[in-house]
Design a protein around this motif. Structure first.
Motif, mmCIF file in Angstrom:
data_model
loop_
_atom_site.group_PDB
_atom_site.id
_atom_site.type_symbol
_atom_site.label_atom_id
_atom_site.label_comp_id
_atom_site.label_asym_id
_atom_site.label_seq_id
_atom_site.Cartn_x
_atom_site.Cartn_y
_atom_site.Cartn_z
ATOM 1 N N SER A 267 0.889 -1.155 0.000
ATOM 2 C CA SER A 267 0.000 0.000 0.000
ATOM 3 C C SER A 267 0.926 1.203 0.000
ATOM 4 O O SER A 267 1.488 1.566 1.033
ATOM 5 C CB SER A 267 -0.895 0.002 1.239
ATOM 6 N N GLU A 308 -13.648 -2.652 0.813
ATOM 7 C CA GLU A 308 -13.292 -3.368 2.040
ATOM 8 C C GLU A 308 -11.807 -3.717 2.121
ATOM 9 O O GLU A 308 -11.337 -4.209 3.144
ATOM 10 C CB GLU A 308 -14.133 -4.648 2.138
ATOM 11 N N ASP A 309 -11.060 -3.478 1.058
ATOM 12 C CA ASP A 309 -9.631 -3.768 1.041
ATOM 13 C C ASP A 309 -8.897 -2.781 1.952
ATOM 14 O O ASP A 309 -8.999 -1.564 1.773
ATOM 15 C CB ASP A 309 -9.109 -3.652 -0.400
ATOM 16 N N ASP A 310 -8.138 -3.287 2.930
ATOM 17 C CA ASP A 310 -7.461 -2.394 3.877
ATOM 18 C C ASP A 310 -6.304 -1.626 3.235
ATOM 19 O O ASP A 310 -5.774 -0.678 3.819
ATOM 20 C CB ASP A 310 -6.970 -3.154 5.111
ATOM 21 N N HIS A 311 -5.924 -1.991 2.013
ATOM 22 C CA HIS A 311 -4.876 -1.247 1.294
ATOM 23 C C HIS A 311 -5.462 -0.096 0.489
ATOM 24 O O HIS A 311 -4.737 0.600 -0.206
ATOM 25 C CB HIS A 311 -4.094 -2.181 0.377
ATOM 26 N N ARG A 312 -6.763 0.106 0.537
ATOM 27 C CA ARG A 312 -7.477 1.247 -0.058
ATOM 28 C C ARG A 312 -7.113 1.489 -1.530
ATOM 29 O O ARG A 312 -6.543 2.508 -1.894
ATOM 30 C CB ARG A 312 -7.200 2.516 0.756
ATOM 31 N N ASN A 561 -1.420 -2.818 10.326
ATOM 32 C CA ASN A 561 -1.913 -1.435 10.386
ATOM 33 C C ASN A 561 -1.375 -0.647 11.581
ATOM 34 O O ASN A 561 -1.739 0.514 11.762
ATOM 35 C CB ASN A 561 -3.439 -1.410 10.396
#
Length: 647
Positions: A267, A308-312, A561
């Motif tokens: 990310s 929903e992907d935490d890497h946006r 995170n």
């Protein structure tokens, strides 16, 4: 009284003249009527015969061809491709439900699509064509064309649809188009009539949105004749619209693809800029997404996966991401102190590993401290205590003023979405924002790019370009519009002390090219392309006194995170700067270990114009680098030839 012979003769002459005049007038009138009747009955017999069969004349808008978006070398980034579709016009269809029912027996139409068609028909004028099916395969399109006589109001059409051949490489910069929404119409006081054509698409984000008027062009129109069952009989007249103008960006598609591939699954964000012109050469945000999904109508499943992907993947981290710049900010603090005259390059401070202020201890990243350091060594080894000390002398207002002179804390005007201003705090800012007085502890935190300070990768690249040149370089993304180059005024001088700038550059040189430098392992071996830079690591969590006492938990032992951000800024060649680079890896850990190697590869790719040769790397690293570059080649995309034309 009896009339004389002379009176009688005179009267007869007058009657004869009147009769001749009246006869001539009547003859002329009959001649005109006869000519008109011949024109109507002979020359326009076909048209009146069709009109007698209840034909109508309709006016329809012709959507303009959207302008292309090209890279600096003319390679296609956003283009148009043929699109087979079917429309229905309520006024011509008559019994719409019956016609749609017949159409569903010819081509597959889902219940969801049918609901959408019904909804569009209800809220648009009876004369407006509604798209029933889009992006049809040729077989289905030809079936509709063959059965057109039995489908009143239904028209098979060949149109153009937006296509992004390089997929995720430019997804954040260029953006994508989508159907006009009610919100889009509300934002425009007098919307172009073409925007009311159902399913007409306009730019939603990025260059597609911010240069919409330029790319869209002007609609044309056509007069068509339809018979009583709604079938188009012929086109009577056509006025072609004006195509949108092509836009050429400053970005290089090959370098952009290389950088995007080099960021891999991180990310992260990377910006490469020409320090002399401000032109952005690469502006990559990872992970990317496929903008073609939005053009075709993204499914809820695909959209949810992106959200929903935490890497946006939908966020453009290069301009939207606002990060604590960490130690990459130390040049700002040092230059502010030099300009204020509170230090010289030879000024030293002792670093025992921390300073104490009030009841709080501010730590250096190196627990045992760096000993006595001057400016060059403080940058090379990234000593925090040195900056804690000089920041207290110069004060936050002068630091903030220098930050703004170098391009931080401001929104740079580019045709991209959600460009952040970042935060370059000072005393007035805190009082206005939080209603609190500024404290010395705030200055100490800000001195190393922590606390309230936030900057985007783009802003850090501008800062680096200004340090490298001493000029107020402004970022540029558009190179030409409609084939005409965009004016590029020369950047003015920053009016900074040349000696102070030189000392900052020398410190950045030592970061990369002395063994004690934090990024020595990411140096460039080619002496003609020496890299100068600064690493940074910004915390995203607080470290308690208890944790420090027992040992700070390493990043690789923390959840992703909660790990530190890894940052790097630099420019090359050192003696004759051409490019500046910034890399930010979210939760990547250390800037020297994670961000600096990516930045080195990116700037070498720009300098060499191809995959960097092994000779550019230190000899001890070449075996590993060769393996890494071979793996990277497999991920690169063939970006196609230059000079791509319209569809």
């Amino acid at each position: 009284m009896r009339r004389t012979a002379r009176d009688t003769e005179e009267s007869a002459r007058r009657i004869s003249r009147r009769g001749l005049l009246m006869g001539g007038a009547m003859a002329a009138m009959f001649a005109v009527l006869g000519a008109r009747m011949r024109f109507l009955s002979v020359e326009q017999a076909d048209e009146f015969r069709l009109l007698a069969e209840e034909n109508r004349i309709n006016m329809r808008l012709i959507p303009p061809e959207r302008g292309l978006i090209l890279d600096r070398n003319g390679k296609l980034i956003a283009g148009n491709e043929q699109n087979y579709r079917v429309t229905i016009t309520r006024e011509d269809a008559g019994d719409v439900d019956s016609v749609l029912a017949r159409l569903t027996r010819i081509i597959p139409i889902t219940a969801e699509e049918m609901d959408r068609v019904t909804r569009d028909i209800g809220r648009n004028s009876p004369f407006v064509p509604i798209i029933v099916a889009d992006r049809l395969p040729w077989e289905d399109f030809s079936k509709v064309a063959v059965n057109a006589p039995t489908l009143p109001g239904v028209t098979p059409e060949v149109g153009l649809s937006r296509h992004y051949p390089l997929i995720e490489d430019f997804s954040h910069v260029v953006g994508y188009v989508g159907p006009v929404s009610e919100k889009d119409l509300e934002e425009r006081p007098n919307p172009d009539p073409v925007l009311r054509i159902p399913e007409f698409q306009i730019g939603k984000i990025g260059v597609e949105r911010w240069m919409e008027e330029t790319l869209r062009g002007a609609a044309g129109n056509k007069r068509i004749e339809v018979n009583h069952v709604g079938r188009v009989m012929r086109e009577l007249e056509r006025t072609d619209g004006t195509p949108g103008q092509d836009i050429q960006l400053t970005l290089d598609a090959d370098i952009q693809n290389f950088v995007q591939a080099r960021l891999g699954e991180e990310s992260a964000a990377c910006v490469v800029m020409d320090v002399n012109t401000g032109e952005l050469i690469a502006c990559a945000s990872a992970p990317g997404f496929d903008p073609n999904l939005f053009v075709r109508g993204i499914t809820q499943r695909d959209y949810s996966a992106l959200m929903e992907d935490d890497h946006r993947p939908l966020a453009n981290k290069t301009v939207q991401g606002a990060y604590p710049p960490g130690s990459t900010f130390k040049m700002v603090t040092a230059l502010a102190a030099l300009e204020a005259g509170v230090i010289t390059p030879e000024t030293t401070h002792s670093c025992p590993g921390y300073i104490e202020f009030g009841d709080r201890r501010f730590h250096c990243w190196k627990r045992g401290g760096h000993g006595r350091v001057d400016l060059a060594r403080s940058l090379a080894e990234s000593c925090d205590v040195y900056y804690y000390e000089i920041a207290q002398k110069v004060g936050i207002d002068k630091i903030a003023e220098m930050g703004r002179r170098l391009g931080l804390g401001m929104r740079h005007d580019l045709p991209m979405s959600a460009i952040t201003e970042g935060i370059m705090p000072d005393k007035a800012w805190k009082l206005e924002r939080w209603g609190q007085e500024w404290r010395v502890g705030d200055t100490i935190n800000a001195s190393i790019g922590q606390g309230y300070v936030l900057a985007s990768p783009l802003q850090l690249t501008v800062m680096t370009a200004r340090l490298a040149t001493g000029r107020a370089i402004v970022p540029r993304l558009v190179r030409a519009i409609g084939g005409k180059p965009v004016d590029m005024p020369e950047a003015p001088s920053l009016d900074l002390d040349p000696a102070g700038l030189r000392s900052i550059r020398e410190g950045m040189f030592e970061v990369m090219n002395t063994q004690r430098g934090t990024a020595f392992s990411s140096r460039i071996a080619d002496e003609t392309m020496v890299l100068a830079g600064k690493t940074g690591t910004s915390q995203v969590r607080n470290i308690s006194a208890a944790e420090r006492a027992r040992g700070v938990v390493s990043n690789d032992q923390l959840p992703w995170n909660r790990r530190d951000h890894a940052l790097y800024v630099g420019y090359a060649p050192f003696d004759n700067p051409r490019y500046a680079v910034t890399v930010v890896v979210e939760h990547g850990g250390g800037g020297s270990a994670v961000a600096a190697p990516i930045a080195r590869d990116a700037i070498l790719r720009a300098l060499h114009g191809d995959i960097p040769p092994l000779t550019a790397y230190p000899a001890s690293q070449r075996g590993r680098i060769e393996t890494d570059l071979d793996a990277l080649r497999e991920r690169l995309r063939n970006t196609g030839p230059s000079g791509s034309s319209r569809a």
